[in-house]
Design an enzyme around this catalytic site. Structure first.
Site, PDB file in Angstrom:
ATOM      1  N   CYS A 137       0.803  -1.232   0.000  1.00 57.29           N
ATOM      2  CA  CYS A 137       0.000   0.000   0.000  1.00 57.29           C
ATOM      3  C   CYS A 137       0.829   1.273   0.000  1.00 57.29           C
ATOM      4  O   CYS A 137       0.264   2.374  -0.070  1.00 57.29           O
ATOM      5  CB  CYS A 137      -0.951  -0.001   1.199  1.00 57.29           C
ATOM      6  SG  CYS A 137      -2.109  -1.385   1.177  1.00 57.29           S
ATOM      7  N   CYS A 457       0.415   2.482   6.676  1.00 61.03           N
ATOM      8  CA  CYS A 457       0.821   1.104   6.917  1.00 61.03           C
ATOM      9  C   CYS A 457       0.833   0.364   5.588  1.00 61.03           C
ATOM     10  O   CYS A 457       0.333   0.864   4.580  1.00 61.03           O
ATOM     11  CB  CYS A 457      -0.151   0.427   7.887  1.00 61.03           C
ATOM     12  SG  CYS A 457      -1.864   0.407   7.285  1.00 61.03           S
TER      13      CYS A 457
END
Length: 473
Positions: A137, A457
């Protein structure tokens, strides 16, 4: 770890009433913050002998729910649209770009170097190199910081970075046994060999391998991990639903007020012109409470309503040395300052990247949490956000797991994701990082702040944080 965290965090962490008060306060103060236009007077993070690197512009396609209007496209189509949008908005000559870097997570096998294919499709010279990076991500974060590094090293002056993800059509593989048989068939030299291989195929061989958002090292889906993390930090279902509703409400308000100016219009071939995100859907606490747990059943707290959704979209940013930008007549939006990458246990701390990265990047920049005017954290799950906020506000967690003397503190929700986030705007895995950075630049200008902080994250237990400084107005 989970039981230790649960017992400790329930007694020492911020409670449920905090969430209710924070949501209401952030909603009521958004207008006040946006009314400020005079940049605060603080020290600059410029350093003698260190090249200033700037964000000149950032754009993105509308982020759409997978399986909707973009369903018949390919990833490079979206990336190309973002690149063309960037060219149109900036007017930069295509031959002025030295390099292109794109991030993506689930690669289309036909365009494995999607950066190159999108660049050629957008009309960039075939003499301009391009490569693709992947870091879950934070892939477009990696694309941007790779660009920063190349410019700082004097290799380039002008780089386009970006990211793309296309969840409407992901690679679905044959089973391994079937793949081996098909490869052997391709090498077979006689009819007898081919017939023998075909006769060896069993019905079970035809079962496909479907992709899953799961950790290879733990075989656990990210949603399941988010549910466990929320439980470990005592984050309730109510807190998660409240935060998700906050995200959608703020995103809707920002969309209606025209604040999401990074979104470009995109004419989808054979379809209408798309000009806004389609996942922003404010609901009600009553409706959200009706949903069943999506991962840990029947007692989990993570649902479809308080999770980010599968999204198609692409982003692109123009990054330059300040000297080059000014010489070409551009007015930069922001300085890209210090950044860090972190990694930790992918089983019990998969989504705690912001907690680990934030104090490190603040130390590198010589700032404290109170110096930050704008926060943009990636919202994978509402429970993940709330768990990070509680971890950041815990001396015990800082001392026990991070080897730090004291907590970094919790960002004020008066400054936090005020134009919505991944829960509402959408989360194309490879493209979100550029959205975060561009949003910080726009919010700093709108709200009159000087420093912004991006944190995210990522799968693998990794994370990223970057400090961004407003460009003098």
């Amino acid at each position: 770890m989970a039981s230790m965290l649960l017992n400790t965090m329930r007694t020492g962490a911020v409670g449920q009433s905090w969430a209710v008060r924070s949501v209401a306060r952030s909603l009521s103060t958004t207008t006040q913050l946006q009314a400020q236009v005079q940049t605060k007077s603080k020290k600059t993070l410029a350093r003698p002998g260190v090249k200033n690197i700037v964000l000149v512009e950032g754009v993105r396609t509308p982020f759409l729910l997978s399986g909707t209007t973009y369903a018949d496209l390919m990833p490079h189509d979206l990336a190309r649209a973002a690149l063309q949008g960037l060219l149109n908005r900036t007017g930069i000559p295509k031959d002025a770009v030295d390099y292109l870097i794109y991030g993506t997570v689930i690669q289309e096998v036909k365009t494995s170097n999607v950066a190159r294919e999108a660049a050629l499709g957008a009309g960039f010279s075939d003499k301009i190199p391009a490569h693709t990076v992947t870091m879950a991500c934070i892939s477009s974060n990696q694309a941007m910081t790779s660009a920063v590094g190349m410019i700082a090293a004097g290799q380039c002056d002008v780089i386009v970075a970006g990211g793309v993800e296309f969840m409407s059509d992901v690679p679905i593989r044959h089973s391994r046994k079937m793949r081996k048989t098909m490869l052997s068939l391709n090498k077979a030299k006689s009819v007898g060999q081919r017939l023998g291989l075909l006769a060896s195929i069993r019905l079970a061989h035809l079962a496909p391998e479907l992709p899953a958002v799961a950790e290879f090292s733990t075989a656990e889906t990210m949603g399941h991990s988010a549910d466990r993390l929320a439980a470990a930090f005592g984050v309730t279902r109510l807190e998660q639903d409240e935060f998700a509703l906050r995200s959608h409400t703020l995103a809707k308000k920002a969309q209606e007020q025209g604040l999401l100016e990074d979104v470009i219009s995109f004419k989808v071939p054979g379809r209408d012109i798309i000009s806004k995100d389609n996942g922003i859907r404010p609901s009600s606490m009553e409706q959200m409470a009706k949903l069943k747990p999506a991962f840990v059943k029947p007692h989990g707290t993570v649902t479809a309503a308080n999770s980010s959704f599968l999204t198609d979209g692409a982003s692109a940013v123009l990054i330059m040395s300040e000297e080059k930008a000014l010489s070409m007549g551009f007015k930069p939006k922001a300085y890209l300052r210090d950044f860090v990458y972190v990694s930790q246990d992918p089983k019990d701390q998969l989504l705690l990247g912001p907690t680990y990265a934030t104090p490190k990047v603040l130390e590198r920049a010589g700032l404290s949490l109170s110096d930050i005017d704008v926060f943009e954290f990636h919202e994978a799950f509402a429970g993940q956000i709330m768990a990070n906020l509680k971890a950041m506000d815990s001396d015990w967690f800082a001392q026990t797991y991070m080897g730090r003397k004291a907590k970094v503190g919790t960002p004020s929700l008066d400054k936090f994701n005020l134009w919505g986030g991944s829960l509402s705007l959408g989360h194309p895995f490879g493209a979100t990082g550029c959205r975060l950075v561009t949003t910080v630049a726009h919010r700093l200008k709108k709200e009159g702040g000087q420093y912004g902080l991006v944190a995210a994250c990522a799968a693998g237990g990794q994370g990223h944080a970057m400090v961004i400084e407003a460009y003098p107005q």
